[in-house]
Structures are given as structure tokens and as C-alpha cells.
Design a protein around this motif. Structure first.
Motif, short mmCIF file in Angstrom:
data_model
loop_
_atom_site.label_atom_id
_atom_site.label_comp_id
_atom_site.label_asym_id
_atom_site.label_seq_id
_atom_site.Cartn_x
_atom_site.Cartn_y
_atom_site.Cartn_z
N ALA A 1 -31.29 11.47 -12.31
CA ALA A 1 -31.95 11.84 -13.56
C ALA A 1 -33.16 12.73 -13.30
N THR A 2 -33.89 12.44 -12.24
CA THR A 2 -35.06 13.26 -11.90
C THR A 2 -34.65 14.68 -11.54
N LEU A 3 -33.58 14.82 -10.77
CA LEU A 3 -33.12 16.16 -10.39
C LEU A 3 -32.68 16.96 -11.61
N LEU A 4 -31.96 16.34 -12.52
CA LEU A 4 -31.49 17.03 -13.72
C LEU A 4 -32.65 17.37 -14.66
N LEU A 5 -33.61 16.46 -14.78
CA LEU A 5 -34.80 16.77 -15.57
C LEU A 5 -35.55 17.95 -14.97
N GLY A 6 -35.60 18.01 -13.64
CA GLY A 6 -36.26 19.13 -12.99
C GLY A 6 -35.57 20.46 -13.26
N LEU A 7 -34.25 20.46 -13.33
CA LEU A 7 -33.53 21.69 -13.64
C LEU A 7 -33.75 22.12 -15.09
N LEU A 8 -33.79 21.16 -16.00
CA LEU A 8 -34.13 21.50 -17.38
C LEU A 8 -35.53 22.10 -17.46
N ALA A 9 -36.47 21.50 -16.74
CA ALA A 9 -37.84 22.02 -16.74
C ALA A 9 -37.90 23.40 -16.11
N ALA A 10 -37.11 23.64 -15.04
CA ALA A 10 -37.10 24.94 -14.38
C ALA A 10 -36.63 26.03 -15.34
N GLY A 11 -35.63 25.72 -16.18
CA GLY A 11 -35.18 26.70 -17.16
C GLY A 11 -36.26 27.06 -18.16
N ALA A 12 -37.02 26.05 -18.60
CA ALA A 12 -38.09 26.32 -19.56
C ALA A 12 -39.22 27.12 -18.93
N VAL A 13 -39.62 26.75 -17.72
CA VAL A 13 -40.72 27.46 -17.05
C VAL A 13 -40.32 28.90 -16.74
N LEU B 1 -48.84 28.80 -13.82
CA LEU B 1 -48.94 27.79 -12.78
C LEU B 1 -49.30 26.41 -13.32
N LEU B 2 -49.66 26.34 -14.60
CA LEU B 2 -50.08 25.06 -15.17
C LEU B 2 -48.98 24.00 -15.11
N PRO B 3 -47.71 24.30 -15.43
CA PRO B 3 -46.68 23.26 -15.33
C PRO B 3 -46.56 22.69 -13.92
N LEU B 4 -46.63 23.55 -12.90
CA LEU B 4 -46.56 23.07 -11.53
C LEU B 4 -47.74 22.17 -11.20
N ALA B 5 -48.92 22.56 -11.64
CA ALA B 5 -50.11 21.75 -11.37
C ALA B 5 -50.00 20.38 -12.02
N LEU B 6 -49.50 20.32 -13.25
CA LEU B 6 -49.38 19.04 -13.94
C LEU B 6 -48.40 18.11 -13.22
N VAL B 7 -47.30 18.66 -12.76
CA VAL B 7 -46.31 17.85 -12.04
C VAL B 7 -46.91 17.31 -10.75
N LEU B 8 -47.64 18.14 -10.01
CA LEU B 8 -48.22 17.70 -8.75
C LEU B 8 -49.31 16.65 -8.96
N VAL B 9 -50.11 16.81 -10.01
CA VAL B 9 -51.17 15.83 -10.27
C VAL B 9 -50.57 14.46 -10.53
#
Length: 684
Positions: free
Chosen positions: A510-522, A550-558
């Protein structure tokens, strides 16, 4: 070739090579589109308007119309020689002079071998995949800190399961050097056989086990592989997103969210779960080998048999790390192959989809290698299931570890951002280490945005969402309508699935698929930023726009920041370096025995002690029989099974059934007692 023939050939070539993904989508990657996997040059330019098929057809026409290279070279050489003779106008044999030559460009210098090598190294160091690998390593060291602060003396989260896994890597390296035939018959759990298969083995890390001997090196090795596993997870998910044609920042979001999801912080003591990077990396290689992209569909001209074979081998390596996450991966690959074959047969009459002999052979041999590795690894586990029926899981066991829906919004205690805030939510969970499954609120938000604003097509977004929902339902085990339509059929009918104890680990998918959905949006967001920047004078994005990407990446890392404890590993007793086996170390229990396994990595002497996913009946009987040690009955029992020495750790006796063992007299004939540091050794 006549003009008419040439035109016909060009039209036919263009028709045959037009993208055939069903939508004739333009093969038009821009600077956000996925780059090739390592070793492939990015030959597409931003803003290209031609489709891959038209471009391939035109290239074919040009190849047909171009004269033979050898003939052309001969003609050119002859003309150059004639021209040189005509221009040699000097009575003294001077070189020909041209009054306009001074205004022409200087000839390019011929580089020597050293300069060519330096230039090649520079290109390699500046390549996207080199930079991505270095960034993944640096990020892993930072995000797992302080794991590498004292890497010889501490372990992440606790020193129980990590001690077991440090021993596993050490054992596999030791036995490969000494006697590979005894791989599955480890020194722990004496006198049981097949004891190395009592839990996931991390066998794929055996090469690392060849380096170093002893507990200190085993701890150092574990910590290094712990950090590298995070780096590979981020790199693998990034490669998959890029191969599917997400942008660089979108790929980085997918990689960071997959490797540093908050729920994985609860798995810091389970290296076999953290070691999941081979899954997305293998999928990226297989997609690259088959010329497939989520954004542009199937592009036959981009097939590469070598990448397909590499993908299968990486998948086999991932399977060798353990069946805990490897078995669902194997079934997913089998399902993907089945669906691909069905689709090929359905569409082959309507749309020509060339496969190629090399790619077919790569898939056949790669798939056979993957199946062979899986079968070879399954044999000892089936043997253990036959010899130890109590090792088999039941639906009751699955129910104990099945999380409720609230677990998807609850973070583990190891989360620096949400750990303290979610303490009350964790308190109501029956077993919160396996039930806190939050992948990140930022990831949820980005994936939700990706359903409406994305570079992926609508049907692909729906498929990704369906995958997320299905894997979440599986992660709930028997909590989702009793699991009757999700987990229970898999438990009942799929070979090996009944050995999986914790359904919550399906959250990995589920995490991998959510990440791909997020990658499409970003990626879509970054493209929009570039469009806005193009309207500026000069056309360059301002600093705030660049920071916004870069804000989406920063939020995920935080959200992935950890507060994981780093306990000091108990020091190895001196007796463990000198006492021979077979031996028994007291007190003995599941948790106490795991550091004892780590301490045995100096000599790997046979010992009764061992900790795994279940307790063999023989071990339980030995623990029960030795509660009265050193009386005659317990000594006689140990002699019958072959135990020669008993090591008693004085500092660990308090609160155990063996608490008064050192106050009892030694009346059994032939038994001697010796003090060795903090341990007392009874020689039988």
C-alpha cells in the motif's frame, strides 16, 4: 529503391512502429519524464512532438536509403585525395594554402586515452543514477542516525531480534567458508536439525557475513546493512517511479515515502522487513526490459532483454532475504505474468505487439532462476513444518496480529513527529508494534491529490487506488469482515501463506502504491511550475516556486524522522570464547537466548539456546528439565542428549526459574564447577 517504394516503406514502417498501448499516446517525455535505468543514455529531448513509432519509422527509412558505409567512405576518401592534388600548387612542394582557412573553426583536438578516461569518469559521476545512489546513501545515514554513531556497540530498537539477525548473517558467512552443506543445520537449537530455517534467514546477505568474525563485527555488519537497506529501498522506489515516467522530484517523493514511512519505524528491529528495496528495483528493471511505462504505455523499441534478466535476478535475491515479504512478492510476480500472458493473447490479433526472441529467453531463464531459488529455499521450511507442527500458524494467531482500521492512522512510538501524540491511540491496540500502520499524513494528502491532478491517466489512477484498498484490506487480516473474502482464502489455499504471522506487513505494498500516486501528482505540479516560469521574463522559476516543488519531499521526510532507541549490546561473557559445545547457557528464554546466539559468533559451538518465531518442543523440554540443575536427574538428562557444558550467567538469574541454581550443592559424580569471570561453568 524507387520514390514510390520508398514512400510505401516509410508509411509501413511508421504504421508498424506506432505506439500500441491502445490510446496512441505521444511518446513525448519532457524534463519530468523518466530517465533510462543505469547504463542507458537519455536520447530523448524535451518537447519532442513525434511519437516513438513515427520516429522509429523515419529512422528505418533513413537507414534503408543511406548508402553502405564502406562504399561511402571509399568515395569520400577518393574525392579528398583528388582535391588535395589540385590544391597542391607550390613549386617547392609546400603544403596547400587556402586564404580563407584562417577564418574556419579549429579542428577538434584528438583526446588521448587518459583524457578520454577522465571524461568518461566525469560523465559517470554526473549521471542521474550515480547522483541518486549517492543521495540515497547520504539520506539513509541521516534518517537512521544515530545508528552509525557507535556501530560496534549498539543496535537499533532493541538487542533481541537484531541480535538474532546479526547471528544469521554471521552464520551464513561462516558456514559458506567452512562447510556449505551444513548451512541449514545451525549451531543453535541443539540437537535440532534444520534450525537455520526456524525464521527468515537473510541469506542474501551471506557475502557480507564473509567479512569479520565475532560479536563486535556481527553488530557492525548489522548496522551497516541496516543503513544500506534503507538506501536501497529509497533508490529502488525512485528507479521504479522514474521508469514509469514520473519526474525527478516525484520519484524522490516515491523513494522517500517508501523507505521512511512512519509505520516502518516500528520494524526497525526486523531487518528482513526493512530489506525491501529489491522489490521496487526488480519491478523497475522488469518494466525497463519490457519497454513499458505507466505514462506512455508499451514502447517496443525500448525493450532490453538484459534489463529483464537483471530484474528477475534481483527479484530472486530479494526472495532469498526471507519469505516474510518475499512470498507475497513472488505471488504478485506470478499474477503479473499470468495477466500479461492473457492480455497478449487477447490483443495479439488486433494490435501487433512484438515480443522478441531475446526478451522471451530472458524471461524464461530469469523466471526459471527465480522459481529455482524459491523452491530451493522452500524445501527446508517445509521440512521444519513437517518436523515441528507447532510452528504452523493458525487463524487464531493471525487474529492476534490483525490491526483495526484505526491502525492506518496511528504512528508507532519510534516516530519523532507523531509518536508522543498518538500514545493514547496506541494504548487501545492489542499489539501496537505490528498494528501502527501510518504511512504518513503527507503521503495520504499527496496520493489523494494524485487522484485528481496527475500525469498518470485516469484509469491508471483508479488501478493504483484499487491496489491500495486491496492491500490495506489484506493488511487488516481477519479484522476486515473476518477476512472471509481477503486474507482467509489466501491462508487456506496458497502454499506457504499460512506461515506468515503478521498481515500488517502487507502495508508495504500500500505504501509503494501510495507513493506512485503521489509521484504522479508532484510531477504534474512541477510541470505546472515550469509553465508558469515560462511566462516570466526571463523564463526562469523564482526561488519561491523552486522551493514549492521541494515542499512535498520535505514533508514526507519530516514525517519519517525517528526516535528509535539505540541500546548497548550486552558484553560477551569470557566463558563463551573458551567453553566447548554442545553447551547450554542458563537462564534460557526467547529473548535471553538471542544475545547468546550473537555471543557464539566467535566459535559457533553447538548450543541448546536459540530464539526464533517458535519454540521447538525439545528446547522447551530441556528448559523444564534443567530448572532443578545441577541435581542428578537434570545432569543425566543433559548427558543423554549430548550436552557437555552448562554456562550459568550470574547477573541474569534474578527473576527466572533458575534463580537459586548457584546455591545448590554439586553432588552428581563427574560434574565439576569453575568460575570464569561473570559466569560459572559446570562441566558434565
Amino acid at each position: 529503391m524507387t520514390t514510390e517504394q520508398s514512400g510505401t516503406t516509410g508509411r509501413r514502417s511508421r504504421a508498424e512502429n506506432r505506439p500500441d498501448d491502445g490510446t496512441n499516446a505521444p511518446d513525448r517525455p519532457d524534463d519530468t519524464a523518466g530517465a533510462a535505468l543505469p547504463g542507458e543514455a537519455d536520447t530523448e529531448t524535451a518537447g519532442a512532438d513525434k511519437t516513438a513509432g513515427v520516429r522509429d519509422g523515419a529512422a528505418a527509412d533513413r537507414d534503408d536509403a543511406r548508402p553502405d558505409d564502406g562504399d561511402a567512405g571509399t568515395a569520400d576518401d577518393g574525392e579528398s585525395a583528388d582535391a588535395g592534388d589540385e590544391n597542391t600548387a607550390g613549386t617547392d612542394g609546400d603544403k596547400p594554402t587556402d586564404p580563407w582557412s584562417a577564418f574556419g573553426p579549429a579542428p577538434e583536438p584528438v583526446l588521448g586515452r587518459p583524457r578520454r578516461a577522465i571524461r568518461a569518469v566525469g560523465r559517470f559521476l554526473a549521471h542521474e543514477w550515480t547522483l541518486a545512489a549517492v543521495a540515497a546513501l547520504a539520506l539513509a545515514a541521516a534518517m537512521t542516525w544515530p545508528t552509525l554513531r557507535y556501530p560496534r556497540h549498539t543496535l537499533p530498537q532493541d538487542y533481541w531480534d537484531p541480535s538474532l539477525q546479526a547471528w544469521q548473517m554471521a552464520w551464513s558467512g561462516h558456514i559458506l567458508r567452512t562447510d556449505p552443506a551444513m548451512l541449514w543445520h545451525a549451531n543453535a537449537f541443539y540437537p535440532e536439525n534444520w534450525s537455520f530455517a526456524f525464521s527468515d534467514t537473510l541469506l542474501g546477505y551471506a557475502p557480507a557475513g564473509l567479512i569479520g568474525v565475532g560479536p563486535e563485527h556481527a553488530v557492525l555488519r548489522y548496522n551497516i546493512m541496516f543503513v544500506l537497506a534503507h538506501a536501497l529501498a529509497a533508490f529502488g522506489a525512485y528507479a521504479l517511479a522514474r521508469q514509469l515516467d514520473a519526474g525527478r522530484i516525484g520519484g524522490a517523493v516515491a523513494g522517500a515515502s517508501f523507505a521512511y514511512a512512519p509505520w516502518l519505524l516500528a520494524q526497525a528491529g526486523h531487518l528482513h522487513i526493512i530489506s525491501n528495496g529489491g522489490i521496487p528495483l526488480a519491478l523497475a528493471m522488469l518494466a525497463r526490459g519490457h519497454g513499458w511505462s505507466l505514462r506512455y504505455g508499451y514502447r517496443p523499441r525500448r525493450r532490453h532483454a538484459g534489463w529483464a534478466l537483471a530484474g528477475w535476478l534481483v527479484a530472486a535475491w530479494q526472495l532469498s532475504l526471507g519469505f516474510g515479504i518475499g512470498l507475497p512478492f513472488a505471488y504478485m510476480l506470478a499474477g503479473a505474468v499470468l495477466v500479461s500472458v492473457v492480455l497478449w493473447f487477447v490483443r495479439r490479433r488486433r494490435v501487433r505487439r512484438p515480443f522478441g526472441r531475446r526478451l522471451f529467453l530472458a524471461d524464461v531463464f530469469g523466471g526459471l532462476a527465480f522459481a529455482a531459488v524459491g523452491a530451493a529455499l522452500a524445501v527446508p521450511y517445509f521440512k521444519v513444518a513437517e518436523l515441528h507442527p507447532n510452528a504452523e500458524r493458525t487463524l487464531g494467531d493471525i487474529g492476534l496480529y490483525s490491526p483495526p482500521a484505526s491502525g492506518f492512522f496511528t504512528a508507532p512510538a519510534e516516530s519523532r513527529v507523531w509518536g508522543g501524540l498518538h500514545e493514547g491511540a496506541r494504548a487501545v491496540l492489542p499489539w501496537h508494534p505490528e498494528m501502527t500502520l501510518l504511512p504518513g499524513f503527507a503521503l495520504y494528502a499527496l496520493a489523494a491529490g494524485g487522484l485528481f491532478f496527475s500525469v498518470w491517466r485516469v484509469r491508471h489512477r483508479i488501478f493504483l487506488l484499487a491496489g491500495v484498498l486491496v492491500t490495506m484490506a489484506l493488511a487488516m487480516g481477519t479484522r476486515f469482515f473476518g477476512g472471509r473474502f481477503t486474507y482467509v482464502p489466501l491462508f487456506d489455499y496458497l502454499p506457504g501463506w499460512s506461515g506468515l504471522r503478521t498481515p500488517g506487513r502487507m502495508m508495504l505494498w500500500a505504501t509503494l502504491l501510495l507513493g506512485l500516486l503521489a509521484a504522479g501528482a508532484v510531477t504534474a505540479f512541477c510541470m505546472r511550475v515550469r509553465e508558469l516560469a515560462a511566462e516570466r521574463v526571463p523564463p526562469w522559476p523564482g526561488p519561491w516556486l523552486r522551493l514549492a516543488t521541494l515542499l512535498p519531499l520535505a514533508l514526507v521526510l519530516v514525517e519519517g524522522l525517528n526516535a528509535t532507541p539505540q541500546p548497548v549490546v550486552p558484553r560477551q561473557p569470557a566463558a563463551l570464547r573458551t567453553v566447548d559445545g554442545p553447551m547450554l547457557v542458563l537462564p534460557s528464554s526467547q529473548n535471553l537466548d538471542q544475545p547468546v546466539m550473537l555471543w557464539s559468533t566467535d566459535r559457533f559451538q553447538p548450543m541448546v539456546n536459540g530464539g526464533s518465531g517458535f519454540t521447538p518442543r525439545s528446547q522447551a523440554q530441556i528448559r523444564e528439565a534443567t530448572v532443578s540443575f545441577p541435581d542428578y536427574a537434570s545432569v543425566d538428562y543433559l548427558r543423554q542428549i549430548g550436552v557437555k557444558n552448562v554456562v550459568v550467567l550470574r547477573d541474569e538469574l534474578a527473576g527466572t526459574p533458575w534463580e537459586g541454581i548457584l546455591d545448590r550443592p554439586v553432588d552428581t559424580p563427574g560434574v565439576t564447577r569453575e568460575q570464569l569471570g561473570e559466569a560459572v561453568v559446570f562441566r558434565l
